[in-house]
Write a protein that holds these residues in place. Structure first.
Motif, PDB file in Angstrom:
ATOM      1  N   ILE A   6       0.840  -1.203   0.000  1.00  0.00           N
ATOM      2  CA  ILE A   6       0.000   0.000   0.000  1.00  0.00           C
ATOM      3  C   ILE A   6       0.875   1.253   0.000  1.00  0.00           C
ATOM      4  CG2 ILE A   6      -1.648   1.349   1.366  1.00  0.00           C
ATOM      5  CD1 ILE A   6      -2.825  -1.337   2.316  1.00  0.00           C
ATOM      6  N   GLU A   7       1.916   1.235   0.836  1.00  0.00           N
ATOM      7  CA  GLU A   7       2.821   2.374   0.907  1.00  0.00           C
ATOM      8  C   GLU A   7       3.559   2.585  -0.417  1.00  0.00           C
ATOM      9  OE1 GLU A   7       5.289   1.538   4.254  1.00  0.00           O
ATOM     10  OE2 GLU A   7       3.819   2.259   5.726  1.00  0.00           O
ATOM     11  N   PHE A   8       3.971   1.474  -1.042  1.00  0.00           N
ATOM     12  CA  PHE A   8       4.662   1.561  -2.335  1.00  0.00           C
ATOM     13  C   PHE A   8       3.734   2.151  -3.397  1.00  0.00           C
ATOM     14  CE2 PHE A   8       5.682  -0.350  -6.492  1.00  0.00           C
ATOM     15  CZ  PHE A   8       6.967   0.147  -6.664  1.00  0.00           C
ATOM     16  N   ASN A   9       2.493   1.682  -3.445  1.00  0.00           N
ATOM     17  CA  ASN A   9       1.529   2.195  -4.425  1.00  0.00           C
ATOM     18  C   ASN A   9       1.257   3.676  -4.219  1.00  0.00           C
ATOM     19  OD1 ASN A   9       1.276  -0.300  -5.639  1.00  0.00           O
ATOM     20  ND2 ASN A   9      -0.548  -0.882  -4.481  1.00  0.00           N
ATOM     21  N   SER A  10       1.161   4.090  -2.956  1.00  0.00           N
ATOM     22  CA  SER A  10       0.939   5.503  -2.644  1.00  0.00           C
ATOM     23  C   SER A  10       2.133   6.347  -3.083  1.00  0.00           C
ATOM     24  CB  SER A  10       0.695   5.672  -1.138  1.00  0.00           C
ATOM     25  OG  SER A  10       0.513   7.023  -0.798  1.00  0.00           O
ATOM     26  N   GLU A  11       3.332   5.826  -2.840  1.00  0.00           N
ATOM     27  CA  GLU A  11       4.554   6.517  -3.232  1.00  0.00           C
ATOM     28  C   GLU A  11       4.659   6.631  -4.752  1.00  0.00           C
ATOM     29  OE1 GLU A  11       9.324   5.583  -3.050  1.00  0.00           O
ATOM     30  OE2 GLU A  11       8.086   5.008  -1.338  1.00  0.00           O
ATOM     31  N   ILE A  12       4.312   5.562  -5.458  1.00  0.00           N
ATOM     32  CA  ILE A  12       4.359   5.561  -6.917  1.00  0.00           C
ATOM     33  C   ILE A  12       3.344   6.552  -7.488  1.00  0.00           C
ATOM     34  CG2 ILE A  12       3.812   4.188  -8.975  1.00  0.00           C
ATOM     35  CD1 ILE A  12       6.598   3.705  -7.824  1.00  0.00           C
ATOM     36  N   GLU A  13       2.171   6.616  -6.873  1.00  0.00           N
ATOM     37  CA  GLU A  13       1.152   7.566  -7.332  1.00  0.00           C
ATOM     38  C   GLU A  13       1.655   9.001  -7.219  1.00  0.00           C
ATOM     39  OE1 GLU A  13      -3.519   8.830  -6.532  1.00  0.00           O
ATOM     40  OE2 GLU A  13      -2.521   7.420  -5.182  1.00  0.00           O
ATOM     41  N   LEU A  14       2.306   9.316  -6.089  1.00  0.00           N
ATOM     42  CA  LEU A  14       2.852  10.663  -5.901  1.00  0.00           C
ATOM     43  C   LEU A  14       3.958  10.935  -6.917  1.00  0.00           C
ATOM     44  CD1 LEU A  14       3.180  13.334  -4.408  1.00  0.00           C
ATOM     45  CD2 LEU A  14       4.673  12.163  -2.769  1.00  0.00           C
ATOM     46  N   LYS A  15       4.845   9.970  -7.117  1.00  0.00           N
ATOM     47  CA  LYS A  15       5.935  10.153  -8.069  1.00  0.00           C
ATOM     48  C   LYS A  15       5.400  10.373  -9.479  1.00  0.00           C
ATOM     49  CE  LYS A  15       9.564   7.654  -5.573  1.00  0.00           C
ATOM     50  NZ  LYS A  15      10.511   6.506  -5.576  1.00  0.00           N
ATOM     51  N   SER A  16       4.363   9.639  -9.830  1.00  0.00           N
ATOM     52  CA  SER A  16       3.744   9.795 -11.144  1.00  0.00           C
ATOM     53  C   SER A  16       3.178  11.202 -11.314  1.00  0.00           C
ATOM     54  CB  SER A  16       2.632   8.757 -11.324  1.00  0.00           C
ATOM     55  OG  SER A  16       1.998   8.904 -12.575  1.00  0.00           O
ATOM     56  N   LYS A  17       2.566  11.719 -10.258  1.00  0.00           N
ATOM     57  CA  LYS A  17       1.992  13.065 -10.312  1.00  0.00           C
ATOM     58  C   LYS A  17       3.086  14.133 -10.428  1.00  0.00           C
ATOM     59  CE  LYS A  17      -2.290  12.016  -7.789  1.00  0.00           C
ATOM     60  NZ  LYS A  17      -3.278  12.530  -8.738  1.00  0.00           N
ATOM     61  N   ILE A  18       4.194  13.947  -9.734  1.00  0.00           N
ATOM     62  CA  ILE A  18       5.289  14.918  -9.818  1.00  0.00           C
ATOM     63  C   ILE A  18       5.902  14.899 -11.224  1.00  0.00           C
ATOM     64  CG2 ILE A  18       7.567  15.543  -8.941  1.00  0.00           C
ATOM     65  CD1 ILE A  18       5.210  16.119  -7.025  1.00  0.00           C
ATOM     66  N   LEU A  19       6.039  13.719 -11.815  1.00  0.00           N
ATOM     67  CA  LEU A  19       6.546  13.631 -13.181  1.00  0.00           C
ATOM     68  C   LEU A  19       5.606  14.339 -14.149  1.00  0.00           C
ATOM     69  CD1 LEU A  19       7.829   9.935 -13.256  1.00  0.00           C
ATOM     70  CD2 LEU A  19       9.211  12.015 -13.128  1.00  0.00           C
ATOM     71  N   TYR A  20       4.300  14.239 -13.887  1.00  0.00           N
ATOM     72  CA  TYR A  20       3.314  14.936 -14.723  1.00  0.00           C
ATOM     73  C   TYR A  20       3.496  16.451 -14.608  1.00  0.00           C
ATOM     74  CZ  TYR A  20      -1.184  16.485 -16.594  1.00  0.00           C
ATOM     75  OH  TYR A  20      -2.162  17.123 -17.335  1.00  0.00           O
ATOM     76  N   VAL A  21       3.732  16.926 -13.402  1.00  0.00           N
ATOM     77  CA  VAL A  21       3.961  18.364 -13.192  1.00  0.00           C
ATOM     78  C   VAL A  21       5.137  18.851 -14.030  1.00  0.00           C
ATOM     79  CG1 VAL A  21       4.731  20.079 -11.486  1.00  0.00           C
ATOM     80  CG2 VAL A  21       2.949  18.437 -10.878  1.00  0.00           C
TER      81      VAL A  21
ATOM     82  N   PHE B  30      -2.987  17.701  -8.816  1.00  0.00           N
ATOM     83  CA  PHE B  30      -3.646  17.758  -7.510  1.00  0.00           C
ATOM     84  C   PHE B  30      -3.463  16.432  -6.784  1.00  0.00           C
ATOM     85  CE2 PHE B  30      -5.698  20.836 -10.234  1.00  0.00           C
ATOM     86  CZ  PHE B  30      -5.645  21.972  -9.447  1.00  0.00           C
ATOM     87  N   ILE B  31      -3.063  16.528  -5.535  1.00  0.00           N
ATOM     88  CA  ILE B  31      -2.855  15.345  -4.698  1.00  0.00           C
ATOM     89  C   ILE B  31      -4.138  14.983  -3.966  1.00  0.00           C
ATOM     90  CG2 ILE B  31      -1.448  14.342  -2.856  1.00  0.00           C
ATOM     91  CD1 ILE B  31       0.074  15.127  -5.449  1.00  0.00           C
ATOM     92  N   LYS B  32      -4.863  16.013  -3.543  1.00  0.00           N
ATOM     93  CA  LYS B  32      -6.105  15.783  -2.811  1.00  0.00           C
ATOM     94  C   LYS B  32      -7.100  16.882  -3.151  1.00  0.00           C
ATOM     95  CE  LYS B  32      -8.012  15.995   1.895  1.00  0.00           C
ATOM     96  NZ  LYS B  32      -7.725  16.341   3.297  1.00  0.00           N
ATOM     97  N   GLN B  33      -8.321  16.458  -3.449  1.00  0.00           N
ATOM     98  CA  GLN B  33      -9.407  17.419  -3.645  1.00  0.00           C
ATOM     99  C   GLN B  33     -10.732  16.702  -3.454  1.00  0.00           C
ATOM    100  OE1 GLN B  33     -11.773  17.626  -6.223  1.00  0.00           O
ATOM    101  NE2 GLN B  33     -10.987  16.246  -7.802  1.00  0.00           N
TER     102      GLN B  33
END
Length: 202
Positions: free
Chosen positions: A35-50, A124-127
């Motif tokens: 779960i922690e790995f998936n959450s970390e990957i999701e954040l990394k994916s969003k930062i790469l998108y930025v 967006f990380i949270k909305q």
């Protein structure tokens, strides 16, 4: 112990509860790292998108590899910001943004180039905005507007402005004027603060 004894159901329930707690604890121990790995990957994916860095969003290993090769994490107040580098050269920053929405806090990142003259993207990380209305801030048509906005000469101290106002460079979401305003307000406030605090040190 006799089954007809009053103590029997109590002891049975205690044993059963202990077994169930053990099973749940074991499952939690097994699944928490994933779960922690998936959450970390999701954040990394969003930062790469930025940063507008192309990556296969369905490939966690690729996301992790591309992120680790190109992005550094830095402490900033009580959160983090991210630096995109090519070799030793800084290319851009992902600046944290946070503010109130219509139904809850909105958090995310706005990307700016190394000279703080142009945006690279937003995510967006949270909305918790209304689906189909304010919630559309998380959809590509809205987010893609934040690629390549000239912020070198802010209008009345604002980097992003909803159209049709003077200096407008963002199309607000139809039917979600409040959410659109919340987003531009938090970007203008947090980006200004970041540039004033970190701009001279980077």
């Amino acid at each position: 112990m006799k089954k007809k004894s009053i103590a029997y159901p109590i002891v049975f329930m205690l044993i059963l509860s202990a077994v169930l707690v053990f099973i749940l604890a074991f499952i939690n121990k097994l699944t928490t790292p994933k779960i922690e790995f998936n959450s970390e990957i999701e954040l990394k994916s969003k930062i790469l998108y930025v940063f507008d860095i192309p990556v296969d969003s369905e490939n966690p290993e690729e996301i992790d590899k591309v992120f680790n090769e190109n992005v550094e994490e830095k402490d900033y107040e009580d959160t983090k910001y991210y630096v995109y580098k090519k070799g030793d050269e800084v290319e851009a920053y992902a600046v944290p943004i946070e503010g109130p929405g219509l139904w809850g806090t909105i958090t995310g990142y706005i990307g700016v180039n190394k000279d703080f003259t142009e945006t690279t993207g937003i995510e967006f990380i949270k909305q918790e905005e209304t689906p189909g209305l304010g919630g559309r801030i998380s959809e590509a048509p809205y987010k893609e507007q934040y690629r390549g906005i000239d912020i070198s000469t802010p209008t009345d101290g604002k980097y992003v402005i909803n159209k049709p106002a003077n200096g407008g460079n963002i199309d607000a979401i139809a039917g979600a004027t409040q959410t659109s305003t919340f987003v531009t307000d938090m970007i203008n406030d947090d980006l200004k603060t970041f540039i004033e605090k970190e701009g001279g040190a980077n």
